[in-house]
Design a protein around this motif. Structure first.
Motif, mmCIF file in Angstrom:
data_model
loop_
_atom_site.group_PDB
_atom_site.id
_atom_site.type_symbol
_atom_site.label_atom_id
_atom_site.label_comp_id
_atom_site.label_asym_id
_atom_site.label_seq_id
_atom_site.Cartn_x
_atom_site.Cartn_y
_atom_site.Cartn_z
ATOM 1 N N PRO A 39 0.798 -1.225 0.000
ATOM 2 C CA PRO A 39 0.000 0.000 0.000
ATOM 3 C C PRO A 39 0.833 1.279 0.000
ATOM 4 C CG PRO A 39 -0.352 -1.283 2.014
ATOM 5 C CD PRO A 39 0.562 -2.067 1.160
ATOM 6 N N GLN A 40 2.110 1.192 0.444
ATOM 7 C CA GLN A 40 2.899 2.433 0.436
ATOM 8 C C GLN A 40 3.505 2.713 -0.930
ATOM 9 O OE1 GLN A 40 3.733 -0.671 1.376
ATOM 10 N NE2 GLN A 40 4.772 -0.250 3.282
ATOM 11 N N LYS A 41 3.367 1.757 -1.874
ATOM 12 C CA LYS A 41 3.793 2.002 -3.253
ATOM 13 C C LYS A 41 2.577 2.511 -4.030
ATOM 14 C CE LYS A 41 7.220 0.754 -5.020
ATOM 15 N NZ LYS A 41 8.411 1.569 -5.326
ATOM 16 N N GLY A 42 2.781 2.728 -5.329
ATOM 17 C CA GLY A 42 1.646 3.140 -6.152
ATOM 18 C C GLY A 42 1.135 4.519 -5.792
ATOM 19 N N THR A 43 2.046 5.376 -5.301
ATOM 20 C CA THR A 43 1.605 6.708 -4.892
ATOM 21 C C THR A 43 1.076 7.512 -6.081
ATOM 22 O OG1 THR A 43 3.921 7.321 -5.033
ATOM 23 C CG2 THR A 43 3.056 6.912 -2.844
ATOM 24 N N ARG A 44 1.658 7.286 -7.263
ATOM 25 C CA ARG A 44 1.206 8.043 -8.428
ATOM 26 C C ARG A 44 -0.152 7.558 -8.923
ATOM 27 N NH1 ARG A 44 6.473 7.246 -11.897
ATOM 28 N NH2 ARG A 44 6.700 5.553 -10.404
ATOM 29 N N PHE A 45 -0.645 6.473 -8.314
ATOM 30 C CA PHE A 45 -1.915 5.896 -8.751
ATOM 31 C C PHE A 45 -3.047 6.352 -7.833
ATOM 32 C CE2 PHE A 45 -4.504 2.289 -10.318
ATOM 33 C CZ PHE A 45 -4.200 2.417 -11.660
ATOM 34 N N ARG A 46 -2.712 7.173 -6.824
ATOM 35 C CA ARG A 46 -3.766 7.646 -5.945
ATOM 36 C C ARG A 46 -4.601 8.685 -6.686
ATOM 37 N NH1 ARG A 46 0.106 8.390 -0.679
ATOM 38 N NH2 ARG A 46 0.568 6.203 -0.432
ATOM 39 N N PRO A 47 -5.888 8.889 -6.380
ATOM 40 C CA PRO A 47 -6.613 8.245 -5.305
ATOM 41 C C PRO A 47 -7.203 6.883 -5.691
ATOM 42 C CG PRO A 47 -8.049 9.833 -6.342
ATOM 43 C CD PRO A 47 -6.732 9.882 -7.078
ATOM 44 N N VAL A 98 2.425 0.322 -15.714
ATOM 45 C CA VAL A 98 1.175 0.922 -15.243
ATOM 46 C C VAL A 98 1.497 1.617 -13.923
ATOM 47 C CG1 VAL A 98 -1.237 0.546 -14.633
ATOM 48 C CG2 VAL A 98 -0.165 -0.884 -16.372
ATOM 49 N N LYS A 99 1.860 2.876 -14.012
ATOM 50 C CA LYS A 99 2.288 3.621 -12.822
ATOM 51 C C LYS A 99 1.261 4.684 -12.463
ATOM 52 C CE LYS A 99 6.514 2.024 -12.041
ATOM 53 N NZ LYS A 99 6.764 1.223 -10.831
ATOM 54 N N THR A 100 0.726 5.341 -13.499
ATOM 55 C CA THR A 100 -0.197 6.446 -13.255
ATOM 56 C C THR A 100 -1.589 6.040 -13.745
ATOM 57 O OG1 THR A 100 0.259 7.280 -15.450
ATOM 58 C CG2 THR A 100 1.597 8.179 -13.664
ATOM 59 N N PRO A 116 -6.321 -2.224 -3.994
ATOM 60 C CA PRO A 116 -4.885 -2.339 -4.251
ATOM 61 C C PRO A 116 -4.622 -2.164 -5.748
ATOM 62 C CG PRO A 116 -5.650 -4.136 -2.851
ATOM 63 C CD PRO A 116 -6.879 -3.402 -3.325
ATOM 64 N N LYS A 117 -3.582 -1.399 -6.076
ATOM 65 C CA LYS A 117 -3.295 -1.128 -7.494
ATOM 66 C C LYS A 117 -3.207 -2.400 -8.342
ATOM 67 C CE LYS A 117 0.806 0.224 -9.757
ATOM 68 N NZ LYS A 117 1.956 1.114 -9.963
ATOM 69 N N PRO A 118 -2.634 -3.498 -7.832
ATOM 70 C CA PRO A 118 -2.559 -4.705 -8.680
ATOM 71 C C PRO A 118 -3.925 -5.285 -9.040
ATOM 72 C CG PRO A 118 -1.266 -4.976 -6.661
ATOM 73 C CD PRO A 118 -1.925 -3.653 -6.555
ATOM 74 N N GLY A 138 4.337 -6.782 -11.068
ATOM 75 C CA GLY A 138 2.884 -6.683 -11.155
ATOM 76 C C GLY A 138 2.422 -5.406 -11.832
ATOM 77 N N ASP A 139 3.315 -4.411 -11.954
ATOM 78 C CA ASP A 139 2.844 -3.132 -12.487
ATOM 79 C C ASP A 139 3.246 -2.900 -13.936
ATOM 80 O OD1 ASP A 139 5.499 -2.703 -12.134
ATOM 81 O OD2 ASP A 139 5.291 -0.870 -10.958
ATOM 82 N N VAL A 140 3.289 -3.986 -14.708
ATOM 83 C CA VAL A 140 3.466 -3.830 -16.149
ATOM 84 C C VAL A 140 2.297 -4.524 -16.848
ATOM 85 C CG1 VAL A 140 5.989 -3.734 -15.997
ATOM 86 C CG2 VAL A 140 4.880 -5.923 -16.439
#
Ligand code: GDD
Ligand code: GTP
Length: 410
Positions: free
Chosen positions: A11-19, A246-248, A25-27, A114-116
Motif C-alpha cells: 500500500p505504500q507504493k503506487g503513490t502516483r496511482f492515488r486516489p 502501469v504507474k499512473t 490495491p493497485k494490482p 505486477g505493475d506492467v
C-alpha cells in the motif's frame, strides 16, 4: 514443471496511482475489465507446465484472499499470496520466500513485475533461456527512446545476447534496450542471491547499510542483476510486442486500450465504437454512444444520451442523461449528473517517436502546478448536473458544488 512469481509491492507504493489505489490495491485495478495481475495469471496459465503462481507483496492477506480464491477456481492452478512482514524490496521478498519457490523443484520460474502490462511472450522466453547453457536469468527487453530509457533498467548486450552491462535507472544515457520487469530464472539464482544477501547483511550491521530500511531489504535490480552482468549468466531477449508500465492513472487508460483489443464484449447494447468492454451486469441505455477504449464495470448504470470515450467506469457508478466523459476514470459508486462534462488530457506515448513509452509524470510540475492529466473521480464522488470538470482529481466521497479545472479537490 514451471512456477511464476508476481511482485506486487504494497500500500505504500503506487503513490502516483492515488486516489484510485486508496480503496483498491493497485494490482487489482481493472484493465479491460480484469484486475491488472489477472492478465499476468492468464499468461502464466497458458503454459500448461506452470503449476503454481506465488504473489508476493505487503498488502494484507484480507485484501488479497478473495482475488486469490477467485483466480484458483477460474484457472485451476495453485495460486498463493505470500505477505512480506515489511516491504523487502524487489529482491528481499523473493529471497525470503525462496523455499516456497524451490519446493517441488521447478525447472525454472518466471518473475513478473505486477505493475506492467504486456503481451507476455513467456513460452518464447523460456525456450530462449533453455538454449543458453549457463543462463541464470533472462530479461525481457524492449527498445525505448534515448531520453526515456534512463527511467528504466538499461542493458548492453554482446552478440550472443548476454548482458555485459546493467544499470538501474542510470543518471545519464547507457542504452536504449530497457528491462521490462519480466524474467525467466533458474533455481541457482538463489545461490547468487545468497551472496548478495550476505553482503547486504554485512553492510547493514556494520553501519554501511546506506539508508537500507531493513536488514532483509534487497534490490533485485541493483544487488542481483547488476553484479550478474558480464558473467555470461545474464541474458536479454529483445521483443517488439506491446508493453507498458502501469504507474499512473493515465497509463491505466493506455493499457486499457491495448488489452481491450483482446477482450472485447457486448457490442449490441447501444452504439459502440470499438474497442469496448461492458460487464454483463451493467445497464446501458440504447441511446448512449460508447467507445473507443472504454471499459464499464459491474453494476454500472449508463443513462440516455450519454457519450463516453477513452475512459474506465468502475463498479456501481452511475452516469446520468446526456453527460460526456472522456479521458477519465470514474470511481466506484460515483455519480455524474445530467448534462455534465468530465474531461481529462491523455498522456499517451508520443506517436511521432518510434519506441516512445508513456511518460509517467508526477502529479505536479516543478512550479507546483498540476500536470495536465486524465480526470479522476474517487469512489462515491457526486458530480452535480451541468458541471464541467477538466484535468482534475477528486478525492473519494466528495460532493462537488461547482465546476473545476486543473485542480485537486480534497
Ligand atoms: N513484494 C514486493 N516488495 N514487491 C515490490 C517491492 C517490495 O518491497 N517493491 C517493489 N515491488 C514490486 C512493484 O509492485 C512492481 O511490481 C515491481 O516490484 C517493480 O517495482 P519498482 O521498485 O517500482 O520498480 P520500477 O517499476 O520503477 O522499475 C522496475 O521495473 C521496470 C519495468 O517496469 C525495474 O525492474 C526496472 O529495471 C524496469 O525497467
Ligand atoms: P510505484 O508506482 O509502485 O513505483 O510507486 P510510486 O512510484 O508512485 O511511488 P514511489 O515509491 O516511487 O514513491 C514516489 C515518491 O513518494 C517518493 O519520493 C516516495 O518517497 C514517496 N512516498 C511513497 N510512499 C509514500 C507514503 O506512503 N507517504 C509519503 N509521504 N510519501 C511516500
Amino acid at each position: 514443471m514451471l512456477k511464476a512469481v508476481i511482485l506486487i509491492g504494497g500500500p505504500q507504493k503506487g503513490t502516483r496511482f492515488r486516489p484510485l489505489s486508496l480503496d483498491i490495491p493497485k494490482p487489482l485495478f481493472p484493465i479491460a475489465g480484469l484486475p491488472l495481475i489477472q492478465h499476468h495469471i492468464a499468461a502464466c496459465t497458458k503454459l500448461g507446465e506452470c503449476k503454481e503462481i506465488l504473489i508476493i507483496g505487503s498488502y494484507t492477506t484480507t485484501q488479497m484472499t478473495q482475488f486469490v480464491n477467485d483466480m484458483q477456481k477460474l484457472y485451476r492452478v495453485i495460486i498463493r499470496y505470500l505477505q512480506e512482514f515489511t516491504p523487502l524490496g524487489t529482491g528481499g521478498g523473493l529471497y525470503h520466500f525462496r523455499d516456497q519457490i524451490r519446493a517441488g523443484n521447478p525447472s525454472a520460474f518466471f518473475l513478473l513485475n505486477g505493475d506492467v502490462c504486456a503481451d507476455f511472450p513467456l513460452r518464447e522466453m523460456y525456450e530462449f533461456h533453455e538454449e543458453k547453457p549457463n543462463a541464470i536469468v533472462t530479461i525481457m527487453g524492449t527498445e525505448a527512446t534515448r531520453q526515456q530509457s534512463v527511467h528504466y533498467g538499461c542493458m548492453v548486450r554482446n552478440g550472443s545476447n548476454a548482458v555485459t552491462h546493467y544499470v538501474e535507472k542510470p543518471n545519464s544515457y547507457v542504452s536504449t534496450l530497457i528491462n521490462c520487469g519480466v524474467y525467466v530464472c533458474s533455481l541457482n539464482v538463489f545461490q547468487v542471491m545468497a551472496e548478495a544477501f550476505q553482503k547486504k547483511q554485512d553492510g547493514f550491521y556494520s553501519g554501511n547499510g546506506q539508508g537500507t530500511p531493513h536488514p532483509g531489504y534487497m534490490s533485485w535490480e541493483q544487488d542481483v542483476l547488476a553484479p550478474l552482468a558480464g558473467t555470461n549468466k545474464l541474458y536479454s531477449m529483445q521483443v517488439s510486442s506491446w508493453w507498458s508500465q502501469v504507474k499512473t492513472a493515465g497509463s491505466a487508460i493506455y493499457a486499457n486500450r491495448h488489452c481491450l483489443t483482446l477482450h472485447c464484449t457486448r457490442d449490441d447494447v447501444c452504439q459502440i465504437i470499438p474497442d469496448v468492454y461492458i460487464h454483463p451486469s451493467a445497464t446501458v441505455d440504447s441511446t448512449a454512444v460508447i467507445g473507443p477504449n472504454v471499459s464499464i464495470g459491474t453494476g454500472v448504470t449508463i443513462k440516455a444520451g450519454v457519450r463516453i470515450k477513452e475512459s474506465i467506469i468502475l463498479e456501481n457508478a452511475t452516469v446520468n442523461e446526456h453527460s460526456l466523459i472522456m479521458y477519465s476514470v470514474v470511481g466506484r459508486e460515483a455519480s455524474v449528473g445530467e448534462w455534465s462534462r468530465v474531461e481529462g488530457t491523455p498522456s499517451d506515448p508520443d506517436p511521432n517517436k518510434p519506441f516512445a513509452k508513456m511518460d509517467n509524470r508526477p502529479l505536479f510540475n516543478t512550479d507546483g502546478r498540476l500536470n495536465p492529466s486524465i480526470t479522476i473521480l474517487g469512489a462515491g464522488v457526486v458530480v452535480p448536473a451541468e458541471t464541467i470538470l477538466l484535468n482534475s482529481i477528486v478525492l473519494p466521497h466528495k460532493h462537488l458544488a461547482r465546476s473545476f479545472k486543473h485542480e485537486i479537490i480534497l
